[in-house]
Scaffold this active site. Structure first.
Site, PDB file in Angstrom:
ATOM      1  N   GLU A 173       0.843  -1.197   0.000  1.00 13.07           N
ATOM      2  CA  GLU A 173       0.000   0.000   0.000  1.00 13.07           C
ATOM      3  C   GLU A 173       0.877   1.246   0.000  1.00 13.07           C
ATOM      4  O   GLU A 173       1.658   1.470   0.941  1.00 13.07           O
ATOM      5  CB  GLU A 173      -0.924   0.015   1.212  1.00 13.07           C
ATOM      6  CG  GLU A 173      -1.793   1.275   1.282  1.00 13.07           C
ATOM      7  CD  GLU A 173      -2.673   1.321   2.515  1.00 13.07           C
ATOM      8  OE1 GLU A 173      -3.230   2.402   2.802  1.00 13.07           O
ATOM      9  OE2 GLU A 173      -2.782   0.286   3.192  1.00 13.07           O
ATOM     10  N   GLY A 199       4.750  10.433  11.176  1.00 11.20           N
ATOM     11  CA  GLY A 199       4.362  10.286  12.576  1.00 11.20           C
ATOM     12  C   GLY A 199       5.552  10.094  13.490  1.00 11.20           C
ATOM     13  O   GLY A 199       5.597  10.642  14.600  1.00 11.20           O
ATOM     14  N   ARG A 220       9.454 -26.213  29.626  1.00 11.38           N
ATOM     15  CA  ARG A 220      10.363 -25.442  30.474  1.00 11.38           C
ATOM     16  C   ARG A 220      10.149 -23.952  30.312  1.00 11.38           C
ATOM     17  O   ARG A 220      10.755 -23.150  31.002  1.00 11.38           O
ATOM     18  CB  ARG A 220      11.821 -25.786  30.164  1.00 11.38           C
ATOM     19  CG  ARG A 220      12.247 -25.493  28.748  1.00 11.38           C
ATOM     20  CD  ARG A 220      13.727 -25.706  28.570  1.00 11.38           C
ATOM     21  NE  ARG A 220      14.509 -24.768  29.355  1.00 11.38           N
ATOM     22  CZ  ARG A 220      15.823 -24.672  29.303  1.00 11.38           C
ATOM     23  NH1 ARG A 220      16.494 -25.470  28.513  1.00 11.38           N
ATOM     24  NH2 ARG A 220      16.479 -23.803  30.033  1.00 11.38           N
ATOM     25  N   ASP A 266       9.663 -16.234  24.875  1.00 16.23           N
ATOM     26  CA  ASP A 266       9.752 -15.352  23.712  1.00 16.23           C
ATOM     27  C   ASP A 266       9.025 -15.906  22.494  1.00 16.23           C
ATOM     28  O   ASP A 266       9.044 -15.286  21.435  1.00 16.23           O
ATOM     29  CB  ASP A 266      11.221 -15.100  23.357  1.00 16.23           C
ATOM     30  CG  ASP A 266      11.881 -14.145  24.333  1.00 16.23           C
ATOM     31  OD1 ASP A 266      11.428 -12.997  24.429  1.00 16.23           O
ATOM     32  OD2 ASP A 266      12.831 -14.551  25.007  1.00 16.23           O
ATOM     33  N   LYS A 313       0.950  19.629   9.729  1.00 16.50           N
ATOM     34  CA  LYS A 313       0.123  20.563   8.950  1.00 16.50           C
ATOM     35  C   LYS A 313      -1.327  20.574   9.426  1.00 16.50           C
ATOM     36  O   LYS A 313      -2.273  20.619   8.630  1.00 16.50           O
ATOM     37  CB  LYS A 313       0.155  20.195   7.453  1.00 16.50           C
ATOM     38  CG  LYS A 313       1.534  19.980   6.876  1.00 16.50           C
ATOM     39  CD  LYS A 313       2.398  21.227   6.964  1.00 16.50           C
ATOM     40  CE  LYS A 313       3.767  20.988   6.320  1.00 16.50           C
ATOM     41  NZ  LYS A 313       4.652  22.158   6.461  1.00 16.50           N
ATOM     42  N   ASP A 359       2.467 -14.139  12.640  1.00 20.47           N
ATOM     43  CA  ASP A 359       1.311 -14.770  12.008  1.00 20.47           C
ATOM     44  C   ASP A 359       0.375 -13.684  11.484  1.00 20.47           C
ATOM     45  O   ASP A 359      -0.248 -12.962  12.279  1.00 20.47           O
ATOM     46  CB  ASP A 359       0.583 -15.645  13.033  1.00 20.47           C
ATOM     47  CG  ASP A 359      -0.505 -16.490  12.388  1.00 20.47           C
ATOM     48  OD1 ASP A 359      -0.847 -16.229  11.223  1.00 20.47           O
ATOM     49  OD2 ASP A 359      -1.016 -17.401  13.053  1.00 20.47           O
ATOM     50  N   HIS A 381      -2.613  10.208  -1.614  1.00 18.96           N
ATOM     51  CA  HIS A 381      -2.726   8.952  -2.345  1.00 18.96           C
ATOM     52  C   HIS A 381      -2.657   9.181  -3.849  1.00 18.96           C
ATOM     53  O   HIS A 381      -2.086   8.372  -4.581  1.00 18.96           O
ATOM     54  CB  HIS A 381      -4.040   8.246  -1.972  1.00 18.96           C
ATOM     55  CG  HIS A 381      -3.916   7.406  -0.740  1.00 18.96           C
ATOM     56  ND1 HIS A 381      -3.510   6.097  -0.762  1.00 18.96           N
ATOM     57  CD2 HIS A 381      -4.137   7.710   0.572  1.00 18.96           C
ATOM     58  CE1 HIS A 381      -3.491   5.609   0.465  1.00 18.96           C
ATOM     59  NE2 HIS A 381      -3.876   6.572   1.304  1.00 18.96           N
TER      60      HIS A 381
END
Length: 1054
Positions: A714, A724, A782, A808, A879, A924, A1020
């Site tokens: 995109e 940002g 474990r 993790d 802006k 995932d 865009h």
């Protein structure tokens, strides 16, 4: 001390190269250093303990007649003949020289026992006895060390020097000697020595404490002490045995603390700290080996090491020259200079080898952790082994070691020190014991001897009266002592044997060779990684050659049509880099044999049945697949080559599915590590899908800067998030808080009646039920640890929601295994035999589906991220205006989402950022559903914008799943969170969740600003649309143009 001049770092290069050489051959360097140090150690010990001799006699055996000779010297001797009236006291020398026809020995034995029931033994030649004392008169000086009484009590002479457990007595003797020396010394000197030793012990304590902070275990600190001790012994050997400069034990005792305090261990600590931190920073990127880490560490600290040591060496040499008239001081200065010289030699050799060995152990331990985690997370063992060989992480911390292990380590060291103390100091220890067990005052002749002298001693005679000898009953601990000493004595005697000694030496050599071999085997991954990097670079260069140079003919005449351009397959080769696979070699064989026919199907089936599938050509294997003789999913196992299996599968599917596109390279498949994919990520693989990866940042998160990768198709998404990040950084960065960490799995079970379902729910909600299930669940892994079970009823169906930490790993497979075992234990062990498991997953988790329970209770990591954007930054960078942003957030993200009945969707486009980051980092993608749950809040604070995102169900992991793939793993390396954390399991995954939340924060901020300013469509159109190709000028005249304009107006009106 800071460097005194800039070129000092260059001086460290030689010792850095020596350290690299040592790091490559750690076992060889360690053995050589210890052998040389041991030789110096034995020589120094022999010098100071001159009673100890380096001969073949066992240290546990005394010299012949040693005890008898010592006892004879301690006896009180008396002489009598016919010309003398009474007894005359003589010396031991006179007693041994006088030619008396009779020499008698009077043994004075005392039997002392705290138990009054112990009977005193009956002895032959007893001439007098009173209470617990017996006098034995005999013609030889032989004393029995053990005597048995009639009731079986065994008495032992306590003057035996082999007393391992008489610590109290030894302490008393040492205390007496120490007290005597202290009382004779000047009080100010005593104060200085006490202060020096306190500072020395503080320095040693600081060494262990600082090493612990760097993440080192106990042995690296101990090795630092051994390194300095080896320098001391080598310096003592050179100073005393070679140069002949005597340094007394008292001088060494007084001066050594000052050397330790002045020199210290700071350089070794910094070298170890740099190396361990470098190892952690590199993580799993495989771009640096352990010897390179050691090389960089010594290069970094070597300049200061050389500077400080050379300054001290010159100072000691100058002091020895200036005070040459003071022999003791001169010799000690020479010793100190040699200590520092050997420190400079051993630090880049012995210490660097130890450090490299520690790093290698970290690598091996990391491999084990990764393999176990992957297997628990559902990855097949073969794939887990492949990944663990290339990606390794370490876990080691002194404080995390069990108390038993620490005690054992300390006990080994103390035992070593005690054995040296016991053996080498045996002579003076024996003297100390004798002073306590023997009464060394001169013993007068008893009355029963002097009164009967005329009757019993008519001729010349000598009577030697022994000191009072104490016998005590043998206790249990002394029997243990006897067993230990007997074992040591037998071992010592056995080792002295000429055959056994050669056997032990051969075993030592074999052990050293095996250790070297095993270490080199453990380091195969290092050389393998380096070779792979070199091959990759060479392959990249070869692939950069012009495509037109390719002269290899193609298999088919088919073409690939793209738009209006037609190009042959030969020009559609993949440009990805990597080593050629065996499938390409087989393709070339197929090309060379185009005119040859494929063997009959029956012959191919026979070869398949006999296990010779690998010998077939790709076309022949594809033929077996097409005719249904070989399943698509079995190609990897039958061929033993994952890349070749992909190539064959593409050939077969291009015919079976009538998809000629698979015969082309439009979907790439070459130069990819399918070994990591097999059994872990995907089945029936036909290639890989390249995605463009962008990066946003740097974004400051909790004070640390990150560059965050995003895989997306995109346009504007990366650019928007980048804006940002810029705004967030201008306000000081983002702050995060992690409120929960627990993956969930929700099985559903059924009971025959509602009462039984309700009873099970009550039991599971009780403390007893929670503890029982936790014990069963935790035994399956474990890493996975059950936190809580939440239950609910729907008729006779009982739903359970297991919340678990998974280290993790994202951990779904890990939890499923624990849940399955827990349900089995409920049926078999906990009295719920009538329970029927409907499904291990009952959608009460809830996984990959929108659900209010995830929004309310959380799933995975619950993170809140916040940032404050200054008002002028909002206006200049975004802006927009603060009040406009706040109003837009309320209207769009809060009210608008509520009107739509959204669950967890109170945000602008959190799923955009989450999915892009997930794809780039091997997460995932389907879990984007619940991971994108987010509420974005904005408010104005003193003219600034405060924005926050609350995401209660971010499901991420840094090991397992797609993270095992090299491109995704490389992006995790970019963030520094790849694999399991070294010391705190789960830390990397939690940090990744914080990063995801902050990426969403940046995206939310930028998009809302664009909406508030009305820039969304414009951006865009600017970034997502290609400019229209210029049209060719037409030949229309003005009349035609006016006609077209009028037609268009009419069309619009209609």
């Amino acid at each position: 001390m800071p460097p005194l001049f800039k070129g000092l770092k260059q001086m460290a290069k030689p010792i850095a190269y020596v350290s690299r050489f040592s790091a490559k051959r750690p076992i060889h360097i360690i053995l050589f250093s210890l052998i040389i140090s041991a030789f110096a150690y034995l020589s120094v010990i022999q010098y100071y303990f001159n009673g100890w001799q380096l001969d073949s006699n066992s240290v546990f055996e005394t010299a012949p007649n040693k005890d008898s000779n010592t006892l004879f010297q301690e006896c009180s001797h008396y002489y009598r003949d016919s010309s003398l009236d009474g007894w005359v006291s003589i010396t031991a020398h006179e007693a041994s020289e006088l030619p008396a026809p009779h020499h008698y020995y009077l043994l004075n034995l005392n039997f002392n026992s705290p138990n009054e029931t112990d009977s005193i033994p009956e002895l032959a030649n007893t001439v007098f006895e009173k209470d617990n004392t017996k006098y034995i008169l005999q013609e030889d000086l032989s004393v029995s060390k053990e005597i048995s009484s009639t009731d079986g009590t065994k008495w032992r002479l306590r003057s035996d020097r082999k007393s391992l457990f008489d610590v109290k007595t030894l302490a008393y003797s040492l205390y007496d000697v120490f007290s005597e020396n202290v009382t004779q010394a000047d009080p100010f000197d005593v104060l200085i020595m006490v202060t020096a030793y306190l500072m020395m012990f503080y320095t040693i304590f600081g060494l262990f404490n600082d090493m612990r902070k760097t993440g080192s275990n106990f042995w690296l600190s101990a090795s630092t002490v051994v390194n300095s001790a080896s320098s001391l012994f080598l310096a003592l050997y050179v100073t005393q045995c070679i140069l002949g400069k005597e340094v007394s034990a008292l001088t060494l005792f007084e001066g050594l603390p000052f050397i330790v305090v002045v020199v210290g261990f700071k350089h070794k600590i910094k070298i170890a700290q740099y190396a361990l931190e470098k190892f952690e920073r590199v993580g799993l990127s495989k771009r640096i080996t352990t010897d390179e880490i050691v090389f960089e560490s010594v290069s970094e600290e070597g300049g200061r090491l050389i500077q400080d040591h050379l300054l001290c060496i010159f100072a000691f040499i100058g002091c020895s020259m200036y005070a040459h008239q003071l022999k003791t001081l001169t010799n000690f200065c020479i010793l100190s200079a040699f200590i520092l010289i050997f420190e400079l030699i051993l630090t880049p050799t012995f210490y660097s080898a130890i450090l490299a060995l520690r790093l290698e152990m970290n690598v091996i331990h990391r491999s084990t952790i990764i393999k176990q985690t992957l297997e628990e997370d559902g990855v097949v063992p073969s794939t887990a082994r492949i990944i663990s060989k290339a990606e390794k992480k370490s876990v080691s911390s002194f404080l995390n070691l069990s108390v038993v292990v620490i005690i054992m380590k300390l006990s080994v060291i103390l035992l070593f020190v005690f054995i040296n103390f016991y053996n080498f100091g045996a002579n003076w220890v024996n003297d100390a014991f004798n002073s306590l067990y023997f009464d060394k005052e001169r013993v007068s002749l008893p009355d029963f001897i002097t009164s009967n002298a005329s009757e019993n001693f008519k001729e010349q005679a000598i009577v030697s009266v022994t000191p009072l000898l104490y016998y005590k009953p043998i206790k249990s601990y002394q029997r243990i002592e006897d067993m230990v000493l007997l074992l040591l004595r037998n071992v010592s005697v056995a080792i002295r044997d000429r055959f056994v000694s050669k056997l032990v030496l051969s075993a030592l050599v074999c052990s050293a060779v095996i250790n070297v071999y095993l270490l080199n085997a453990a380091r195969i991954h290092t050389s393998y990684t380096a070779d792979q990097l070199v091959k990759t670079e060479v392959t990249k260069k070869s692939f950069t050659a012009p495509v037109q140079k390719a002269s290899t003919p193609v298999l088919t005449n088919k073409t690939v049509i793209s738009g209006s351009k037609v190009k042959s397959l030969s020009s559609a080769q993949s440009s990805s880099s990597g080593p050629s696979s065996s499938s390409e070699e087989d393709d070339s064989r197929d090309i060379e044999s185009l005119d040859k026919k494929i063997r009959p199907l029956e012959e191919l089936e026979a070869l398949l049945s006999s296990g010779n599938t690998k010998q077939l050509k790709n076309k022949e294997v594809a033929a077996l697949v097409i005719h249904g003789k070989l399943p698509l999913y079995a190609l990897e196992k039958k061929l033993g080559d994952t890349t070749r299996a992909v190539a064959v599968r593409r050939k077969a599917l291009s015919i079976l599915a009538e998809a000629p596109v698979l015969a082309s390279d439009r979907l790439p498949y070459k130069n990819y590590d399918y070994d990591r994919v097999f059994g872990a990520c995907c089945e029936n693989v036909i290639g890989y899908m390249p995605l463009p990866v962008g990066v946003i940042g740097p974004l400051v998160i909790d004070g640390t800067s990150y560059h965050i990768p995003m895989a997306t198709t995109e346009g504007c998404l990366v650019a928007s998030a980048m804006r940002g990040c810029k705004a967030i950084n201008a306000g000081g960065g983002a702050t995060t808080v992690l409120t929960k960490d627990g993956m969930t799995r929700g099985p559903v079970v059924r009971f025959p009646t509602l009462k039984r379902s309700g009873a099970c729910k009550i039991w599971l909600d009780s403390e007893e039920g929670q503890n029982a299930i936790k014990k069963a669940f935790n035994s399956t892994s474990r890493f996975a640890r059950l936190q809580h079970i939440q239950t609910c009823l729907a008729g006779d169906l009982l739903f359970m929601r297991f919340r678990t930490t998974t280290g993790d790993a994202m951990g779904m497979n890990m939890i499923s295994k624990g849940v399955e075992y827990s349900l089995k234990q409920m049926v078999e062990e906990y009295g719920w035999e009538d329970m029927e498991v409907v499904s291990v997953s009952g959608n009460y988790c809830t996984d990959k589906k929108p659900a209010a329970i995830n929004w309310i209770e959380g799933r995975g990591k619950s993170v809140v991220a916040e940032a404050t954007i200054p008002g002028d930054v909002v206006r200049k960078v975004l802006k927009s205006d603060v009040s406009a942003l706040v109003e837009l957030n309320i209207a769009k993200n809060l009210v608008g989402s509520a009107m739509a009945g959204s669950v967890g969707g109170f945000n602008a486009h959190a799923a955009n950022l989450v999915t892009a980051v997930f794809l780039a980092l091997g997460q995932d993608p389907a879990q984007n559903v619940e991971s994108s749950n987010c509420i974005t809040l904005m408010k104005e604070v003193d003219g600034d914008l405060r924005i926050s995102v609350s995401m209660p169900s971010i499901e991420v992991g840094t090991i397992g799943g797609g993270t095992v793939l090299e491109p995704q793993g490389a992006m995790l390396d970019l963030l520094g969170v790849r694999g399991p954390h070294a010391t705190a399991p789960g830390t990397n995954a939690r940090q990744l969740a914080r990063i995801v939340a902050c990426a969403v924060l940046a995206g939310e901020l930028s998009l809302c600003a664009a909406l508030a300013a009305g820039h969304l469509v414009q951006s865009h159109m600017t970034h997502n649309r290609k400019p229209a190709e210029p049209t060719k000028p037409n030949n229309l005249d003005a009349t035609d143009i006016n006609r077209l304009k009028d037609g268009s107006v009419t069309c619009i009106k209609s």
